[in-house]
Design a protein around this motif. Structure first.
Motif, short mmCIF file in Angstrom:
data_model
loop_
_atom_site.label_atom_id
_atom_site.label_comp_id
_atom_site.label_asym_id
_atom_site.label_seq_id
_atom_site.Cartn_x
_atom_site.Cartn_y
_atom_site.Cartn_z
N GLY A 66 0.78 -1.23 0.00
CA GLY A 66 0.00 0.00 0.00
C GLY A 66 0.81 1.28 0.00
N PHE A 67 2.12 1.20 -0.15
CA PHE A 67 2.95 2.41 -0.15
C PHE A 67 3.35 2.72 -1.59
CE2 PHE A 67 6.71 5.03 0.60
CZ PHE A 67 6.24 5.88 1.59
N GLU A 68 2.87 3.85 -2.08
CA GLU A 68 3.12 4.24 -3.47
C GLU A 68 3.82 5.58 -3.53
OE1 GLU A 68 0.57 5.04 -7.57
OE2 GLU A 68 -0.37 3.97 -5.92
N VAL A 69 4.80 5.67 -4.41
CA VAL A 69 5.58 6.89 -4.57
C VAL A 69 5.64 7.24 -6.05
CG1 VAL A 69 7.86 7.96 -4.28
CG2 VAL A 69 6.99 6.38 -2.54
N ILE A 70 5.48 8.52 -6.33
CA ILE A 70 5.72 9.06 -7.67
C ILE A 70 7.05 9.80 -7.57
CG2 ILE A 70 4.92 10.59 -9.49
CD1 ILE A 70 2.99 8.23 -8.88
N ALA A 71 8.01 9.42 -8.39
CA ALA A 71 9.33 10.06 -8.32
C ALA A 71 9.70 10.65 -9.66
CB ALA A 71 10.39 9.04 -7.88
N ASN A 72 10.19 11.87 -9.62
CA ASN A 72 10.77 12.50 -10.80
C ASN A 72 12.27 12.31 -10.69
OD1 ASN A 72 8.32 13.51 -11.86
ND2 ASN A 72 8.40 15.22 -10.44
N VAL A 73 12.87 11.76 -11.73
CA VAL A 73 14.28 11.40 -11.69
C VAL A 73 15.04 12.17 -12.76
CG1 VAL A 73 15.93 9.50 -11.93
CG2 VAL A 73 13.69 9.09 -10.88
N LYS A 74 16.13 12.80 -12.33
CA LYS A 74 17.02 13.50 -13.26
C LYS A 74 18.35 12.76 -13.28
CE LYS A 74 18.95 18.03 -14.30
NZ LYS A 74 18.72 17.86 -15.71
N LEU A 75 18.81 12.44 -14.47
CA LEU A 75 20.10 11.77 -14.61
C LEU A 75 21.22 12.80 -14.56
CD1 LEU A 75 19.45 9.14 -17.43
CD2 LEU A 75 19.11 8.93 -14.97
N SER A 76 22.39 12.37 -14.08
CA SER A 76 23.56 13.25 -14.03
C SER A 76 23.92 13.73 -15.43
CB SER A 76 24.76 12.52 -13.43
OG SER A 76 24.45 12.03 -12.17
N ALA A 105 12.42 19.64 -16.79
CA ALA A 105 13.57 19.72 -15.89
C ALA A 105 14.08 18.36 -15.42
CB ALA A 105 13.21 20.57 -14.67
N VAL A 106 13.26 17.32 -15.55
CA VAL A 106 13.68 15.98 -15.15
C VAL A 106 13.59 15.05 -16.35
CG1 VAL A 106 13.06 16.31 -12.73
CG2 VAL A 106 11.39 15.32 -14.29
N ASP A 107 14.18 13.87 -16.23
CA ASP A 107 14.22 12.94 -17.36
C ASP A 107 13.15 11.86 -17.30
OD1 ASP A 107 16.63 14.06 -18.56
OD2 ASP A 107 17.63 13.34 -16.75
N TYR A 108 12.78 11.42 -16.09
CA TYR A 108 11.84 10.32 -15.95
C TYR A 108 10.82 10.59 -14.86
CZ TYR A 108 15.01 7.48 -18.72
OH TYR A 108 15.80 7.00 -19.73
N PHE A 109 9.67 10.02 -15.05
CA PHE A 109 8.60 9.92 -14.07
C PHE A 109 8.49 8.43 -13.79
CE2 PHE A 109 4.22 8.65 -13.49
CZ PHE A 109 3.67 9.58 -12.64
N ILE A 110 8.68 8.03 -12.53
CA ILE A 110 8.51 6.61 -12.20
C ILE A 110 7.51 6.47 -11.06
CG2 ILE A 110 10.75 5.85 -13.09
CD1 ILE A 110 11.80 5.75 -10.26
N ARG A 111 6.77 5.38 -11.12
CA ARG A 111 5.81 5.06 -10.07
C ARG A 111 6.31 3.80 -9.39
NH1 ARG A 111 0.33 2.79 -9.64
NH2 ARG A 111 0.48 2.05 -11.78
N ILE A 112 6.44 3.87 -8.08
CA ILE A 112 7.01 2.78 -7.30
C ILE A 112 5.95 2.30 -6.31
CG2 ILE A 112 8.82 2.16 -5.65
CD1 ILE A 112 9.61 5.21 -7.37
N ILE A 113 5.80 0.99 -6.23
CA ILE A 113 4.89 0.36 -5.27
C ILE A 113 5.73 -0.51 -4.36
CG2 ILE A 113 2.94 -1.23 -4.95
CD1 ILE A 113 1.94 1.07 -6.54
#
Length: 168
Positions: A66-76, A105-113
């Motif tokens: 039940g723990f969900e995170v939306i993360a915006n990820v920027k690569l170096s 401004a960021v490269d990826y949108f990831i959804r983590i469960i």
């Protein structure tokens, strides 16, 4: 845009995207066909790639996920090699249920469960930051989901679907 669909195909698609477990007989009945022509239409749409796969949606919370995170990820350094390396890594991580390349401004949108904040912290440290490719992560913990669907908005393509039906 050329779609080889008629209104019966659209009805079939709408039914199976909402309930992949429907039998061909039930789908055929709902669209006014017999089972064999309905099955042929479904097979044709699978062969055309309109139907990619059929899945079952699970209740994450009831499974202890039940723990969900939306993360915006920027690569170096967002080079082709780094983008491909990141995408390969993410494809192997079961916690990541969605990864989208985006503009801005960021490269990826990831959804983590995952199970809880501690499991997310381990994922973040061991996997995401462990790659050595990431310069910034902005994590947003999902508090409530007011809408989530996998259904394509078929009503938006209705002008492209003819009202004629194929002779079966």
């Amino acid at each position: 845009m050329s779609l080889d669909l008629d209104s019966i195909d659209a009805k079939i698609l709408d039914l199976i995207q909402r309930d992949a477990g429907m039998s061909v007989a039930d789908i055929a009945d709902a669209v006014g066909l017999s089972s064999s022509p309905c099955w042929r239409r479904i097979k044709r749409m699978e062969e055309q790639g309109l139907i990619e796969r059929r899945v079952t949606l699970l209740n994450h919370a009831k499974l202890g996920l039940g723990f969900e995170v939306i993360a915006n990820v920027k690569l170096s350094l967002p080079s082709r090699d780094n983008l491909e390396a990141f995408e390969r890594a993410v494809s192997d991580w079961p916690e990541v249920v969605e990864c989208i390349t985006i503009t801005g401004a960021v490269d990826y949108f990831i959804r983590i469960i995952t199970t809880d904040i501690h499991a997310y912290d381990n994922f973040l440290r061991d996997k995401l930051l462990g790659l050595g490719l990431v310069s910034d992560i902005q994590s947003r913990i999902v508090v409530n989901v007011s809408k989530r669907t996998t259904a394509a908005p078929l009503g938006l393509i209705s002008p492209f679907i003819s009202d004629k039906t194929e002779t079966e």
